[in-house]
Design a protein around this motif. Structure first.
Motif, PDB file in Angstrom:
ATOM      1  N   GLN A   1      -5.500  -4.795   1.982  1.00 21.88           N
ATOM      2  CA  GLN A   1      -5.150  -3.638   2.793  1.00 21.88           C
ATOM      3  C   GLN A   1      -5.493  -2.319   2.106  1.00 21.88           C
ATOM      4  O   GLN A   1      -5.610  -1.286   2.760  1.00 21.88           O
ATOM      5  CB  GLN A   1      -3.658  -3.673   3.135  1.00 21.88           C
TER       6      GLN A   1
ATOM      7  N   SER B   1      -8.609  -0.824   3.639  1.00 24.37           N
ATOM      8  CA  SER B   1      -8.515  -0.275   4.993  1.00 24.37           C
ATOM      9  C   SER B   1      -7.553   0.907   5.065  1.00 24.37           C
ATOM     10  O   SER B   1      -7.464   1.580   6.101  1.00 24.37           O
ATOM     11  CB  SER B   1      -8.069  -1.362   5.978  1.00 24.37           C
TER      12      SER B   1
ATOM     13  N   THR C   1       0.806  -1.219   0.000  1.00 27.93           N
ATOM     14  CA  THR C   1       0.000   0.000   0.000  1.00 27.93           C
ATOM     15  C   THR C   1       0.840   1.272   0.000  1.00 27.93           C
ATOM     16  O   THR C   1       0.306   2.357  -0.208  1.00 27.93           O
ATOM     17  CB  THR C   1      -0.946   0.020   1.215  1.00 27.93           C
TER      18      THR C   1
END
Length: 291
Positions: free
Chosen positions: A232, A235, A140
């Motif tokens: 991920q 989130s 990310t």
């Protein structure tokens, strides 16, 4: 009596062909759009003595890169589907009676799938640069190449407002540009003018959030990164992912209604017809009368 054979129309002449156009139009949009973001963020400090890469690391590359990306995506799909290449545009046109509701979900599916595939292509093409940038960190950490995120000082309200206003301007001004009653351009120039509209929005409202102003533009590549990051990407930034979906959808509808009940009503009251010899057949970001 001699038998006569009647050829059956190709499925590509209907909704399936329109979905193909929306798929490839959106894929082209993301390939060039996220491609220019990769150029800006993955190839830093390549100049002499570690200086920033000349020109490549400037915000203007992103602003004009996305403008050209939208222009090219519209040229790909304009005559077939109207080149919505944006779920917010599709929803706004349906809400205002310009697009059949029955085609909304198929268009959305094609748009998101096109953006998803483009994200995958960019992931493999830029794999070396991406891995060098990650340098053992989380996937990310390079998410900004594929999807949007707010600046650290921009709260939920500011981010939502930025995406809402940006998309309202996008849809409202698209309707201004394609309205044959209101100083229209010829249909083959619509993509260029709409591309310049994207440049203007990016220059004025781009830095708060990265100006997704298109749910497929954010969600499709974000979904690809989710598959390689144990989800991920959804989130990240305190579950920010919902804002570039909800805010553009609402903003686009509001922008379309504002146009219809302001400038559109004035043009109607003045009983203005198409300007000059403007031809609207094949016009980009259009839809025949709702079925």
């Amino acid at each position: 009596m001699a038998s006569q054979s009647v050829s059956r129309p190709s499925p590509l002449a209907g909704i399936y062909g329109e979905m193909v156009a929306e798929f490839f139009g959106t894929m082209i949009l993301i390939l060039f759009g996220d491609g220019c973001v990769a150029t800006v963020f993955l190839f830093t400090n390549l100049g002499a003595n570690g200086a920033s890469t000349p020109f490549a690391n400037e915000w203007i590359v992103i602003v004009f890169g996305w403008g050209l990306a939208v222009m090219l995506g519209i040229y790909v799909a304009g005559a077939i589907s109207g080149a919505h290449i944006n779920p917010a545009v599709t929803l706004a046109l349906a809400a205002t009676g310009r697009h059949p509701w029955s085609k909304v979900l198929p268009y959305w599916l094609a748009q998101v799938l096109g953006a998803f595939v483009a994200g995958g292509i960019l992931w493999f093409v830029y794999q070396g640069a991406l891995q060098a940038s990650i340098a053992g960190g989380p996937v990310t950490s390079i998410g900004g190449v594929f999807y949007t995120a707010p600046k650290s000082f921009v709260g939920v309200f500011g981010a939502f407002g930025d995406e809402f206003v940006g998309t309202a301007l996008l849809v409202g001004l698209i309707l201004v540009i394609i309205d044959a009653r209101n100083q229209p351009v010829q249909s083959n120039l619509n993509p260029l003018i709409i591309g310049l509209l994207i440049v203007a929005i990016g220059s004025s409202f781009g830095l708060n959030t990265g100006y997704a102003i298109n749910p497929a533009r954010d969600f499709g590549p974000r979904l690809w990164i989710a598959l390689v990051s144990n989800f991920q990407s959804f989130s990240a930034d305190n579950y920010y992912f919902w804002i570039p979906i909800v805010a553009p959808l609402l903003g686009g509808v509001v922008g379309a209604f504002i146009y219809d009940y302001t400038i559109g009503k004035v043009l109607e009251a003045k009983k203005l017809g198409p300007s000059g010899d403007t031809v609207t057949t094949g016009e980009a970001v259009r839809e025949p009368a709702a079925e």
